[in-house]
Design a protein around this motif. Sequence first.
Motif, mmCIF file in Angstrom:
data_model
loop_
_atom_site.group_PDB
_atom_site.id
_atom_site.type_symbol
_atom_site.label_atom_id
_atom_site.label_comp_id
_atom_site.label_asym_id
_atom_site.label_seq_id
_atom_site.Cartn_x
_atom_site.Cartn_y
_atom_site.Cartn_z
ATOM 1 N N LEU A 57 17.510 26.268 -57.960
ATOM 2 C CA LEU A 57 17.826 25.329 -58.695
ATOM 3 C C LEU A 57 16.927 24.878 -59.913
ATOM 4 N N VAL A 58 17.260 24.310 -61.048
ATOM 5 C CA VAL A 58 16.329 23.794 -61.963
ATOM 6 C C VAL A 58 16.710 22.325 -62.094
ATOM 7 N N SER A 59 16.041 21.214 -62.274
ATOM 8 C CA SER A 59 16.244 19.962 -62.605
ATOM 9 C C SER A 59 17.022 19.626 -63.824
ATOM 10 N N GLU A 60 18.055 18.693 -63.851
ATOM 11 C CA GLU A 60 18.556 18.420 -65.249
ATOM 12 C C GLU A 60 17.744 18.374 -66.505
ATOM 13 N N ASP A 61 16.563 18.037 -66.322
ATOM 14 C CA ASP A 61 15.700 17.683 -67.475
ATOM 15 C C ASP A 61 14.757 18.911 -67.562
ATOM 16 N N HIS A 62 14.842 19.912 -66.768
ATOM 17 C CA HIS A 62 14.114 21.127 -66.695
ATOM 18 C C HIS A 62 12.644 20.735 -66.651
ATOM 19 N N THR A 63 12.406 19.993 -65.711
ATOM 20 C CA THR A 63 10.865 19.648 -65.420
ATOM 21 C C THR A 63 10.481 20.042 -64.093
ATOM 22 N N TYR A 64 11.592 20.632 -63.120
ATOM 23 C CA TYR A 64 11.151 21.317 -61.964
ATOM 24 C C TYR A 64 12.042 22.355 -61.555
ATOM 25 N N ALA A 65 11.611 23.122 -60.927
ATOM 26 C CA ALA A 65 12.551 24.533 -60.281
ATOM 27 C C ALA A 65 12.424 24.635 -58.974
ATOM 28 N N ARG A 66 13.287 24.877 -58.116
ATOM 29 C CA ARG A 66 13.004 25.319 -56.676
ATOM 30 C C ARG A 66 13.396 26.805 -56.620
ATOM 31 N N THR A 67 12.719 27.639 -56.180
ATOM 32 C CA THR A 67 12.867 29.073 -55.981
ATOM 33 C C THR A 67 12.936 29.170 -54.193
ATOM 34 N N LEU A 68 13.348 30.395 -53.964
ATOM 35 C CA LEU A 68 13.461 30.648 -52.420
ATOM 36 C C LEU A 68 12.079 30.167 -51.640
ATOM 37 N N SER A 69 11.031 30.305 -52.434
ATOM 38 C CA SER A 69 9.662 30.171 -51.792
ATOM 39 C C SER A 69 8.716 29.025 -51.822
ATOM 40 N N ARG A 70 9.141 28.283 -53.107
ATOM 41 C CA ARG A 70 8.344 27.223 -53.529
ATOM 42 C C ARG A 70 9.022 26.398 -54.765
ATOM 43 N N TRP A 71 8.620 25.094 -55.183
ATOM 44 C CA TRP A 71 8.776 24.265 -56.251
ATOM 45 C C TRP A 71 7.905 24.983 -57.093
ATOM 46 N N TYR A 72 8.453 24.799 -58.404
ATOM 47 C CA TYR A 72 7.329 24.741 -59.564
ATOM 48 C C TYR A 72 7.606 23.729 -60.500
ATOM 49 N N ARG A 73 6.438 23.191 -61.171
ATOM 50 C CA ARG A 73 6.735 22.223 -62.189
ATOM 51 C C ARG A 73 6.793 23.025 -63.631
ATOM 52 N N LEU A 74 7.754 22.806 -64.256
ATOM 53 C CA LEU A 74 8.313 23.766 -65.688
ATOM 54 C C LEU A 74 7.653 23.075 -66.780
ATOM 55 N N GLY A 75 6.976 23.899 -67.373
ATOM 56 C CA GLY A 75 6.303 23.532 -68.747
ATOM 57 C C GLY A 75 7.440 23.790 -69.978
ATOM 58 N N ARG A 76 6.928 24.355 -70.930
ATOM 59 C CA ARG A 76 7.693 24.650 -72.176
ATOM 60 C C ARG A 76 8.726 25.873 -71.790
ATOM 61 N N GLU A 77 9.788 25.914 -72.211
ATOM 62 C CA GLU A 77 10.882 27.089 -72.047
ATOM 63 C C GLU A 77 10.712 27.790 -73.270
ATOM 64 N N VAL A 78 10.746 29.335 -73.052
ATOM 65 C CA VAL A 78 10.665 29.977 -74.143
ATOM 66 C C VAL A 78 11.851 30.066 -75.028
ATOM 67 N N SER A 79 12.135 29.977 -76.311
ATOM 68 C CA SER A 79 13.158 30.004 -77.186
ATOM 69 C C SER A 79 13.729 31.070 -77.192
ATOM 70 N N ARG A 80 15.086 31.166 -77.372
ATOM 71 C CA ARG A 80 15.800 32.281 -77.716
ATOM 72 C C ARG A 80 15.211 32.984 -78.834
ATOM 73 N N THR A 81 14.556 32.384 -80.076
ATOM 74 C CA THR A 81 14.170 33.078 -81.077
ATOM 75 C C THR A 81 12.852 33.859 -80.630
ATOM 76 N N GLU A 82 11.872 33.166 -79.764
ATOM 77 C CA GLU A 82 10.931 33.924 -79.450
ATOM 78 C C GLU A 82 11.073 35.402 -78.727
ATOM 79 N N LEU A 83 12.342 35.049 -77.695
ATOM 80 C CA LEU A 83 12.712 36.229 -77.124
ATOM 81 C C LEU A 83 13.217 37.309 -77.913
ATOM 82 N N ASP A 84 14.084 36.948 -79.030
ATOM 83 C CA ASP A 84 14.622 37.931 -79.912
ATOM 84 C C ASP A 84 13.650 38.545 -80.843
ATOM 85 N N GLY A 85 12.303 37.627 -81.097
ATOM 86 C CA GLY A 85 11.670 37.968 -82.283
ATOM 87 C C GLY A 85 10.578 39.338 -81.827
#
Length: 86
Positions: free
Chosen positions: A58-86
Amino acid sequence: MKALRDGSLPEELAGVEPPTLDRWAPALGHKLYLVGLSTGHPKLVGENRLISTSELMLVSEDHTYARTLSRWYRLGREVSRTELDG
């Protein structure tokens, strides 16, 4: 997941210092996971180390935390679509 359903907040469940995942993006292989720059990971030591996580639960609604199978992560900046396409 039960604790979240019962009203606990991700930051309460993540513990004292969850690793940070900055410049993150979702990725799809056999399962959905995140890739990004990790700092503070207990096993993948280093600062801004490029990692892929275990399966994303899961990812929190405000995109500040994510839970993976092994642990929690505090989320920083998400990569933008333009960065991925560039």
